[in-house]
Enzyme design. Sequence first.
Site, short mmCIF file in Angstrom:
data_model
loop_
_atom_site.label_atom_id
_atom_site.label_comp_id
_atom_site.label_asym_id
_atom_site.label_seq_id
_atom_site.Cartn_x
_atom_site.Cartn_y
_atom_site.Cartn_z
CG ASP A 17 -2.90 -14.21 -2.36
OD1 ASP A 17 -4.02 -13.96 -2.83
OD2 ASP A 17 -2.61 -14.01 -1.17
NE ARG A 54 -6.85 -1.01 -0.49
CZ ARG A 54 -7.08 -2.32 -0.42
NH1 ARG A 54 -6.31 -3.16 -1.08
NH2 ARG A 54 -8.07 -2.79 0.32
CG PHE A 102 -2.40 -9.00 2.63
CD1 PHE A 102 -2.99 -7.73 2.59
CD2 PHE A 102 -2.79 -9.89 3.62
CE1 PHE A 102 -3.94 -7.37 3.53
CE2 PHE A 102 -3.74 -9.53 4.57
CZ PHE A 102 -4.32 -8.26 4.52
CE1 TYR A 151 -11.79 -10.69 2.31
CE2 TYR A 151 -11.96 -12.99 2.99
CZ TYR A 151 -11.24 -11.80 2.91
OH TYR A 151 -9.95 -11.75 3.41
CE LYS A 152 -9.28 -8.67 -0.73
NZ LYS A 152 -9.16 -9.80 0.22
#
Length: 410
Positions: free
Chosen positions: A208, A384, A139, A233-234
């Site tokens: 990560d 996605r 990312f 938050y995922k």
Amino acid sequence: MSEPTSLAGEAEQLDAADRLAAVRERFVLDDVTYLDGNSLGALPAHVPARVADVVRRQWGELRIRSWGESGWWTAPERIGDRIAPLVGAAAGQVVVGDSTSVNVFKALVAAVRMAREDGRSGAGGGPVRDEILVDATTFPTDGYIAESAARMTGCALRPVAPAEVPGALGDRTAAVLLNHVDYRSGRLHDLPGLTAAVHAAGAYAVWDLCHSAGALPVGLDEHGVDLAVGCTYKYLNGGPGSPAYLYVRRDLQPRFDSPLPGWNSHAEPFGMRPAYAPASGAVRGRVGTPDILSLLALDAALDVWDEDGVSVAAVRAKSLALTDFFLRCVGAYVPDGRVESVTPAAHAERGSQVALRCEDAGEVMKRLIERGVVGDYRAPDVLRFGFTPLYVGFADVERAARVLARTLAG
């Protein structure tokens, strides 16, 4: 090609047999098929009342007393201990606070410092450790942070594809920053094997976990991971901008030298001493005053994991079943050649999302969202779809594939 009615009937049977199906009622959902939990998880229904109590009573009535009486001061470690079993860690090794980017910076610089300390003590031997390897598919922000950390520590930064890391390691490698799951493709990388390779080279592994924690087993303690970071938050459903976390393996904690030594990580935070003295334990990962409102919203959201039958193993089993079924439905409904899955078919190499390469992907996703199927788009050509097993069902999966086929046909 399967008929929609047969796959819809199969989805109904799968939902009826799903042991996690009842957990869906714990979330605020509507008629939209929400497959973007790999970017922002849905709201657990009980969170608003808990946050209201924090605002009205803890802040409004108790005010500053809440740092002690409501447990605000120790919340980063307490909530870290709630996250720990979800990433395969024992208590006392995870602290919650700051953003993922900030925690990547802390972990990576600390890893380089420990590698150099090894060399000075004679434990590492050989030349100075002056190289950082970073996941070439990472990312972007992780790459930005790694570049800054390399400049700060006088290291060379070398982007390497995860599969090529073992061959790229050398006696100058200090630290390696890797993503457990690739954010574009959903590929699950070999955390045990890559960690072992990094250690064999005398370097430190920083992982990560943003796209894996809460969706699949991680095994930080089991596999000897040195340092790890992740957002909440995922798949952990902590809410927009909820604080990230930092894992520091217990035996490394006395050596963890944070580049951001704030007063919250001081051995005597209220002593107001001019010289910094680090606290012991995972508290060393703290920096400044925690974001109490978002931190306690996350704390409430984690209650979902206390439900009977909710475990990382159960979530992983359903995740694989959901993604398998979605790929089957896409194969049955979508005309040949219109989309191509870039997510590995092998379970051992798959996270909890499916990425489909598609011409005009941005426009296609826009039309899908208009039709009530919410995924997201990554440039230049990837659709996605994220599958959060706690609230996504098999009927959602079948509908998403069916709407995708109709959208592409239109």
